[in-house]
Design a protein around this motif. Sequence first.
Motif, PDB file in Angstrom:
ATOM      1  N   UNK A 407     -24.969  28.653  12.436  1.00  0.00           N
ATOM      2  CA  UNK A 407     -25.661  29.369  11.375  1.00  0.00           C
ATOM      3  C   UNK A 407     -24.875  30.470  10.699  1.00  0.00           C
ATOM      4  N   UNK A 408     -23.557  30.471  10.802  1.00  0.00           N
ATOM      5  CA  UNK A 408     -22.761  31.506  10.156  1.00  0.00           C
ATOM      6  C   UNK A 408     -22.468  31.131   8.701  1.00  0.00           C
ATOM      7  N   UNK A 409     -22.408  32.144   7.845  1.00  0.00           N
ATOM      8  CA  UNK A 409     -22.057  31.937   6.450  1.00  0.00           C
ATOM      9  C   UNK A 409     -20.542  31.936   6.323  1.00  0.00           C
ATOM     10  N   UNK A 410     -19.976  30.867   5.765  1.00  0.00           N
ATOM     11  CA  UNK A 410     -18.529  30.670   5.753  1.00  0.00           C
ATOM     12  C   UNK A 410     -18.055  30.453   4.321  1.00  0.00           C
ATOM     13  N   UNK A 411     -16.890  31.017   4.006  1.00  0.00           N
ATOM     14  CA  UNK A 411     -16.175  30.744   2.763  1.00  0.00           C
ATOM     15  C   UNK A 411     -14.803  30.207   3.155  1.00  0.00           C
ATOM     16  N   UNK A 412     -14.416  29.052   2.599  1.00  0.00           N
ATOM     17  CA  UNK A 412     -13.189  28.360   3.008  1.00  0.00           C
ATOM     18  C   UNK A 412     -12.137  28.455   1.913  1.00  0.00           C
ATOM     19  N   UNK A 413     -10.887  28.685   2.346  1.00  0.00           N
ATOM     20  CA  UNK A 413      -9.729  28.630   1.442  1.00  0.00           C
ATOM     21  C   UNK A 413      -8.782  27.562   1.977  1.00  0.00           C
ATOM     22  N   UNK A 414      -8.413  26.606   1.135  1.00  0.00           N
ATOM     23  CA  UNK A 414      -7.491  25.537   1.529  1.00  0.00           C
ATOM     24  C   UNK A 414      -6.675  25.135   0.304  1.00  0.00           C
ATOM     25  N   UNK A 415      -5.347  25.101   0.430  1.00  0.00           N
ATOM     26  CA  UNK A 415      -4.508  24.782  -0.718  1.00  0.00           C
ATOM     27  C   UNK A 415      -4.319  23.281  -0.917  1.00  0.00           C
ATOM     28  N   UNK A 416      -4.516  22.470   0.124  1.00  0.00           N
ATOM     29  CA  UNK A 416      -4.292  21.032   0.027  1.00  0.00           C
ATOM     30  C   UNK A 416      -5.608  20.329  -0.302  1.00  0.00           C
ATOM     31  N   UNK A 417      -5.738  19.745  -1.502  1.00  0.00           N
ATOM     32  CA  UNK A 417      -7.000  19.081  -1.849  1.00  0.00           C
ATOM     33  C   UNK A 417      -7.281  17.839  -1.025  1.00  0.00           C
ATOM     34  N   UNK A 418      -6.269  17.356  -0.274  1.00  0.00           N
ATOM     35  CA  UNK A 418      -6.454  16.164   0.552  1.00  0.00           C
ATOM     36  C   UNK A 418      -6.562  16.510   2.045  1.00  0.00           C
ATOM     37  N   UNK A 419      -6.729  17.771   2.375  1.00  0.00           N
ATOM     38  CA  UNK A 419      -6.867  18.172   3.774  1.00  0.00           C
ATOM     39  C   UNK A 419      -8.081  17.491   4.397  1.00  0.00           C
ATOM     40  N   UNK A 420      -8.028  17.286   5.718  1.00  0.00           N
ATOM     41  CA  UNK A 420      -9.059  16.474   6.377  1.00  0.00           C
ATOM     42  C   UNK A 420     -10.450  17.101   6.325  1.00  0.00           C
ATOM     43  N   UNK A 421     -10.539  18.418   6.160  1.00  0.00           N
ATOM     44  CA  UNK A 421     -11.847  19.064   6.185  1.00  0.00           C
ATOM     45  C   UNK A 421     -12.478  19.274   4.822  1.00  0.00           C
TER      46      UNK A 421
END
Length: 637
Positions: A407-421
């Motif tokens: 139930x945690x509020x998360x903001x994600x940063x990822x530079x690879x648009x094809x990353x697995x997540x």
Amino acid sequence: MTSPPPPRTEPGPRSQHMVICGDDGLAHRLAVELDAVCGEAVTVVLPSGHDEHGAEIAALHRDPDSSVELLVAARPDERTLRAAGVERAAALALTYGDDQVNMTAALVARALNPTVRLVVRMYDRERGRHLERLLDRAAQLCDDAARDMSTTVLSDADTAVPELVAAAAVGHGHTLQVEGKVFRGVVRPAGTPPQPTDLATLAVLSGAHQDDPASQDSAETPGEDGTQLLPDTRTAYHRQFTHGRLLLEEITHHHPTEPAARARRGRARSWLRARLAHLPWRVFLSHQLAAVYGTLAAIVVALSTATALFADEHPWWKNTYLPLLDIFTMGDPATDESVARRVLQLIAGFVGLAILPMVVAATMNATEAFRAASAGHPPDDDVTGHIVLVGLGKVGTRVLVRLHTTGHQVVVIERDPHARGIALARELGVPLILEDATAPGVLDRARVRECGSLLVLTRDDGQNLDIVMAVREQNPAVRVVTRLYDDDFAATVQRTLRASYPDALTRSRSVSALAAPSFAAAMMGRHVLGVMPVERGSLLFTCVDVAGHAELEGRSVHEAFRENEWRVLAVGAAAGPVPSSESDTLAGLRLDRQGFDWRPVQGRVLRSGDRVVLATTRRGLDILMTGVQPHPTGRRG
């Protein structure tokens, strides 16, 4: 030409000899763990003794107080495993980074020694489950199989994720799943009355860190002002009015009702409307696009004016329409028209050759910028107290799942648009920024100034450190947890950052260091369900058969308790293995369904047919499972 392998011999009596085969930091950390608690030799098989981890293990081997032996071999084939002593070993850990190598070595080892306890590192979970069932079935066909023979398939990412999440989520602690029930460690401030969901007191926290069970700044030994792990009932009662407490709480889950499902659909529609409103339409108003299309418009106006002045008279719309057709080479040749019209058509054609590539390029750049920007979903302007997660690789994806589950509020940063997540983040509706976290303005868009915690989990140690230092400047008080591959580097970074920002909370974690305790526990036949960091120490949750343990068998639940060492949390009946499809799993470890009683009567006597879930310290589990006192001076790790 290689010589033929030595003739096969029947394995003799099994010793407590441990064998580790690996090629990275996990092998070294595992050797350190076993050397600290194991009374017999530990043999480490490395593909080369000249790399960093090989040198560290070689140094451990040269220590006169160490029982570690080093064997250099190109691959873990039958000859290598025989030379390492697998035929009489109690346990073998295969920690190579290649699933195929580990699987092949596991099959060979099971043939050499059907009773060896196998611990296999596998990235592919489904393949790991099949291998686990296959090897256990093969071992059960052996008449002289040891009672505690088993195959355990683990992933270092799965075993490290709980502590990473616990370090980032202040006051929530580690979650534990048994029999479909979910439990977690929660911090109760001083003076807080007991709650119906509280099961047991795990620790009384020091006054300096009552809000942070994972802090490492307090005294390690129990005392009046220090943290005390697994205190007795009297101490826990009297200190609850002056100190915070870490309690084990049962989380009750309710199935969503139909109105709740409709509410979720309504929220989904609201999210879609907000998503459309937040699409980056402004990229089509860029200076580049405006300049190119402005130039094209000016050229069309000039040609239209020239056509009206020098060519045959046409309606005003045709004076604009004809130059446009000429620029895009779509008009018919003006062979039957005036010389001025033919000259203007040629000029328009040459202008088209020059301007059209720029128009196409600018349009494609704007479209790509729109696609890249719309792929992400930055957080709303009112988001505060959230967790910023940088990196959606193998570890980051599983951390995201655990944070979302709790139930945690998360903001994600990822530079690879094809990353697995990426696909998972979009499915969960998590705010996502598809840019490099080190680029200017990206951290501001993730609202790091207003966040409660930062988790940096990329595969680049240097980039992780850059992000942490940048965030520290923007938000000196934010809680930071960063993943670093080099364990020594992680320790140095943590000490430096804590010295520079003494009022902030910083955790630098090596995945191999976090995973090694679970691998070591599995090698020693311990069913470790989870690890909960508590200041400089940690609590382990294990499942143990009562039979054969004098400290448990024949004693009541109250009598089986040992202060600061272990506490019985639940009691169930020990039963034979059930099919894997019917067993509960946590971090790759199987736990058979036993019908545990999580509120056992303190006077209940533990029998040989019982199985218990224990909360233990590392020292307590070592004593309980091996009877061997750990080294008084622990080694690095």
